[in-house]
Write an enzyme that holds these catalytic residues in place. Sequence first.
Site, short mmCIF file in Angstrom:
data_model
loop_
_atom_site.label_atom_id
_atom_site.label_comp_id
_atom_site.label_asym_id
_atom_site.label_seq_id
_atom_site.Cartn_x
_atom_site.Cartn_y
_atom_site.Cartn_z
N SER A 72 0.67 -1.20 0.08
CA SER A 72 -0.01 0.06 -0.09
C SER A 72 0.89 1.38 -0.15
O SER A 72 1.92 1.16 0.61
CB SER A 72 -0.85 0.08 1.23
OG SER A 72 -1.60 1.32 1.49
N TYR A 123 -2.32 -0.24 10.42
CA TYR A 123 -2.38 -0.83 9.05
C TYR A 123 -1.00 -0.44 8.22
O TYR A 123 -0.50 -1.29 7.58
CB TYR A 123 -3.53 -0.38 8.29
CG TYR A 123 -3.53 -0.34 6.94
CD1 TYR A 123 -4.05 -1.58 6.34
CD2 TYR A 123 -3.25 0.60 5.71
CE1 TYR A 123 -4.01 -2.14 5.17
CE2 TYR A 123 -3.25 0.21 4.66
CZ TYR A 123 -3.57 -1.22 4.08
OH TYR A 123 -3.63 -1.18 2.73
#
Length: 247
Positions: free
Chosen positions: A142, A155
């Site tokens: 990501s 995250y």
Amino acid sequence: MSYIEGKVIIVTGASGGIGKATAEHLAKEGANVILAARDEEELDSIVSGIKANGGQADYKVTDITKKQEVQNLIDFTVERYKQVDTIINNAGLMLFSKWDNAHVDEWEKMIDLNLKGVLYGIAAVLPQMKKQGNGQIINVGSVAGHAVGEGHGVYSATKYATRAITESLRKEMSVHHNIQAVYVSPGVIATNWQDEVTDKDVSEVLGDLNEVAIAPEHVAETIAFAVNKPSNVMVNDIFVTPTKQNW
């Protein structure tokens, strides 16, 4: 010349979103695709659609947080196809929350899925790839593995870790064993991920992100670009983001 045609490719998290789009795209390009996820009904439907369009696909119900199930996935693939050319460690979970709300259970879920699940995939597939003398491990990370924003500290931590793992793999396995290690960094993708978020204090962040989200098919095309390379050429760090995403 296509380097995708005929390859045996495993895609985790393949019952929806980026995984589904990637499996369908690679099957259209002539790969033998093995879809892995927990939802058997969705997997069966996607595989049926691929076959109806002339592609080759199988599925194996797999919970990647369980080490033995990931090993079973690799064993299933080798038994059926005698090799594993590429594994795409795509399954993941993005649960935004504020630190002072202490969603510890959600932190643990992300660590189990985003980090341990990737490690289990690597551990299970490396012996087969070393035996073959080649292979490719693609870890879907990501942009949050490059920059930390409000509400996604844990995250981001899992994605930073996955990025470090991928770079370590490159230095050990790519250089010495011809096993490519690729890190793909999507930006905001329209996969309904926000439906899983329970912390109401991050609603503003979610709203802003949803306004610029792009379709998972764009990530699938990017992953296919990395797959479609000869064994002596590696694309090992790719960003694919909405044009208007500002981080």
